[in-house]
Design an enzyme around this catalytic site. Structure first.
Site, PDB file in Angstrom:
ATOM      1  N   ARG A   1       0.850  -1.181   0.000  1.00 51.02           N
ATOM      2  CA  ARG A   1       0.000   0.000   0.000  1.00 51.02           C
ATOM      3  C   ARG A   1       0.892   1.239   0.000  1.00 51.02           C
ATOM      4  O   ARG A   1       2.030   1.204   0.449  1.00 51.02           O
ATOM      5  CB  ARG A   1      -0.912   0.020   1.235  1.00 51.02           C
ATOM      6  CG  ARG A   1      -1.821  -1.206   1.358  1.00 51.02           C
ATOM      7  CD  ARG A   1      -2.604  -1.156   2.661  1.00 51.02           C
ATOM      8  NE  ARG A   1      -3.523  -2.286   2.793  1.00 51.02           N
ATOM      9  CZ  ARG A   1      -3.212  -3.439   3.376  1.00 51.02           C
ATOM     10  NH1 ARG A   1      -1.997  -3.619   3.903  1.00 51.02           N
ATOM     11  NH2 ARG A   1      -4.099  -4.421   3.456  1.00 51.02           N
TER      12      ARG A   1
ATOM     13  N   LYS B   1      -1.728  -1.956   7.392  1.00 50.73           N
ATOM     14  CA  LYS B   1      -3.088  -1.540   7.693  1.00 50.73           C
ATOM     15  C   LYS B   1      -3.525  -2.123   9.027  1.00 50.73           C
ATOM     16  O   LYS B   1      -3.335  -3.307   9.299  1.00 50.73           O
ATOM     17  CB  LYS B   1      -4.029  -2.006   6.579  1.00 50.73           C
ATOM     18  CG  LYS B   1      -5.433  -1.448   6.688  1.00 50.73           C
ATOM     19  CD  LYS B   1      -6.237  -1.814   5.460  1.00 50.73           C
ATOM     20  CE  LYS B   1      -7.625  -1.194   5.521  1.00 50.73           C
ATOM     21  NZ  LYS B   1      -8.429  -1.530   4.313  1.00 50.73           N
TER      22      LYS B   1
ATOM     23  N   HIS C   1      -2.220   2.846  -5.636  1.00 48.95           N
ATOM     24  CA  HIS C   1      -2.879   1.566  -5.376  1.00 48.95           C
ATOM     25  C   HIS C   1      -3.069   0.763  -6.654  1.00 48.95           C
ATOM     26  O   HIS C   1      -3.239  -0.463  -6.602  1.00 48.95           O
ATOM     27  CB  HIS C   1      -4.232   1.799  -4.698  1.00 48.95           C
ATOM     28  CG  HIS C   1      -4.551   0.782  -3.643  1.00 48.95           C
ATOM     29  ND1 HIS C   1      -3.859   0.697  -2.450  1.00 48.95           N
ATOM     30  CD2 HIS C   1      -5.474  -0.211  -3.603  1.00 48.95           C
ATOM     31  CE1 HIS C   1      -4.351  -0.291  -1.728  1.00 48.95           C
ATOM     32  NE2 HIS C   1      -5.327  -0.866  -2.406  1.00 48.95           N
TER      33      HIS C   1
ATOM     34  N   ARG D   1      -0.467  -1.829  -6.765  1.00 45.59           N
ATOM     35  CA  ARG D   1      -0.775  -2.970  -5.885  1.00 45.59           C
ATOM     36  C   ARG D   1      -1.812  -3.879  -6.542  1.00 45.59           C
ATOM     37  O   ARG D   1      -1.683  -5.099  -6.507  1.00 45.59           O
ATOM     38  CB  ARG D   1      -1.282  -2.430  -4.545  1.00 45.59           C
ATOM     39  CG  ARG D   1      -1.735  -3.488  -3.540  1.00 45.59           C
ATOM     40  CD  ARG D   1      -2.043  -2.791  -2.215  1.00 45.59           C
ATOM     41  NE  ARG D   1      -2.887  -3.557  -1.331  1.00 45.59           N
ATOM     42  CZ  ARG D   1      -2.452  -4.441  -0.422  1.00 45.59           C
ATOM     43  NH1 ARG D   1      -1.161  -4.686  -0.319  1.00 45.59           N
ATOM     44  NH2 ARG D   1      -3.293  -5.071   0.378  1.00 45.59           N
TER      45      ARG D   1
ATOM     46  N   HIS E   1      -4.041  -9.271   3.351  1.00 47.83           N
ATOM     47  CA  HIS E   1      -5.500  -9.247   3.445  1.00 47.83           C
ATOM     48  C   HIS E   1      -5.960 -10.125   4.607  1.00 47.83           C
ATOM     49  O   HIS E   1      -5.517 -11.265   4.739  1.00 47.83           O
ATOM     50  CB  HIS E   1      -6.141  -9.771   2.156  1.00 47.83           C
ATOM     51  CG  HIS E   1      -6.185  -8.764   1.066  1.00 47.83           C
ATOM     52  ND1 HIS E   1      -6.421  -9.092  -0.262  1.00 47.83           N
ATOM     53  CD2 HIS E   1      -6.045  -7.404   1.087  1.00 47.83           C
ATOM     54  CE1 HIS E   1      -6.405  -7.991  -0.987  1.00 47.83           C
ATOM     55  NE2 HIS E   1      -6.176  -6.966  -0.202  1.00 47.83           N
TER      56      HIS E   1
ATOM     57  N   TYR F   1      -9.731 -10.177  -7.279  1.00 48.82           N
ATOM     58  CA  TYR F   1      -8.844  -9.977  -8.427  1.00 48.82           C
ATOM     59  C   TYR F   1      -9.089 -11.007  -9.536  1.00 48.82           C
ATOM     60  O   TYR F   1      -8.635 -10.807 -10.659  1.00 48.82           O
ATOM     61  CB  TYR F   1      -7.382 -10.011  -7.987  1.00 48.82           C
ATOM     62  CG  TYR F   1      -7.010  -8.798  -7.160  1.00 48.82           C
ATOM     63  CD1 TYR F   1      -6.913  -7.542  -7.743  1.00 48.82           C
ATOM     64  CD2 TYR F   1      -6.778  -8.905  -5.792  1.00 48.82           C
ATOM     65  CE1 TYR F   1      -6.598  -6.428  -6.991  1.00 48.82           C
ATOM     66  CE2 TYR F   1      -6.459  -7.795  -5.032  1.00 48.82           C
ATOM     67  CZ  TYR F   1      -6.372  -6.561  -5.633  1.00 48.82           C
ATOM     68  OH  TYR F   1      -6.065  -5.446  -4.887  1.00 48.82           O
TER      69      TYR F   1
END
Length: 301
Positions: A140, A165, A236, A239, A262, A271
């Site tokens: 990120r 995150k 992003h 990413r 994640h 994705y």
């Protein structure tokens, strides 16, 4: 990571900041939560700890009627849920807040050729190295910004992400080519006095501060323009492209989940909707019927 001078704010605001610091919330998350709680307080017309369940209900109804976008409303709900659950210890009020379901847009993904063009269009080695980390390790933008020189582990070929995150720690991949580029940047940056062994990997205007996420966004946009890329891109996007390209290369989705950091597999599985090479590699059951190959006959005979 306190982002406000504690001597100029109310005890309730300071308590919210302390709660976020204790959970290692990032700078951007803290700023957003403070802004959103302040927005609710302004609407309420009194301190937010005086709110009742009916106030929260009316707030959401009025914001929806005013045309507030679902993603914005959901961000405010996340901030208020945290505030009422942890800062005020009122989970009963937090349960009055509802997230709005909305269709999730497909992420913009660059082709490999477009990524190469974008990276080559950067104006200096520092920017090229920073964007290469975003794509080559799938980080990120805030994670790229907060990397330190010591986070590059060339022995284990890992990047240590200490400010992920939600304050999560994880290891990201470090490829041979990316390590080579970072070593080039180290030599140049150290010689110019920008890089220090205990300092930021990508310093800002002053070596004691990291490059800002806003600056990295500007770098990506300018590089995309110089590379004649017409897609709407940001940090992003790199990413997104990292995850999509790994998926197209046949990498197991749970490995990609770990690399991206994640918490939920559903976020990574998204994705699959943009992995066009994977789709093209699948043979349609219609093709296996061989009905329309010259000389193969027709359904009737």
């Amino acid at each position: 990571m306190t982002i406000v001078n504690s001597t100029s704010i109310s005890p309730l605001r300071q308590r919210l900041i302390d709660d976020m610091n204790m959970r290692h919330f990032g700078r951007d998350t803290q700023r957003n939560y403070l802004r959103d709680v302040a927005r609710f307080a302004s609407w309420l017309g009194r301190p937010p700890d005086k709110a009742a369940g009916e106030d929260l209900r009316r707030f959401q109804i009025e914001q929806s009627d005013a045309g507030m976008a679902a993603p914005t409303m959901n961000s405010i709900v996340s901030a208020l849920r945290f505030f009422f659950t942890f800062t005020l210890d009122r989970p009963d009020l937090a349960r009055k807040l509802y997230r709005i379901k909305h269709p999730r847009k497909l992420p913009v993904v660059l082709s490999r050729e477009e990524v190469a063009r974008l990276l080559n269009a950067t104006t200096c080695l520092k920017h090229q190295a920073a964007l290469s980390v975003a794509y080559g390790a799938g980080l990120r933008v805030a994670e790229v910004s907060m990397l330190k020189v010591r986070d590059v582990d060339s022995e284990r070929m890992l990047l240590r992400v200490e400010r992920g995150k939600g304050g999560q720690y994880r290891n990201a991949m470090l490829s041979d080519d990316l390590l080579g580029l970072l070593r080039q940047w180290w030599k140049v940056g150290y010689r110019q006095g920008e890089l220090h062994r205990d300092g930021w990997l990508f310093p800002g205007q002053h070596y004691l501060k990291p490059i800002s996420t806003r600056q990295l966004h500007r770098v990506v946009v300018e590089a995309a323009q110089a590379a004649s890329i017409t897609k709407r891109v940001g940090p992003h996007t790199l990413r997104h492209s990292f995850a999509t390209h790994l998926l197209e290369d046949g990498i197991d989705i749970r490995i990609i989940q770990t690399l991206l950091g994640h918490a939920k597999l559903d976020n990574t599985a998204f994705y699959t909707k943009v992995a066009t090479r994977t789709i093209r590699a699948v043979t349609s059951p219609l093709d296996k019927l061989a009905m329309f190959i010259p000389g193969a006959g027709t359904p009737d005979g």
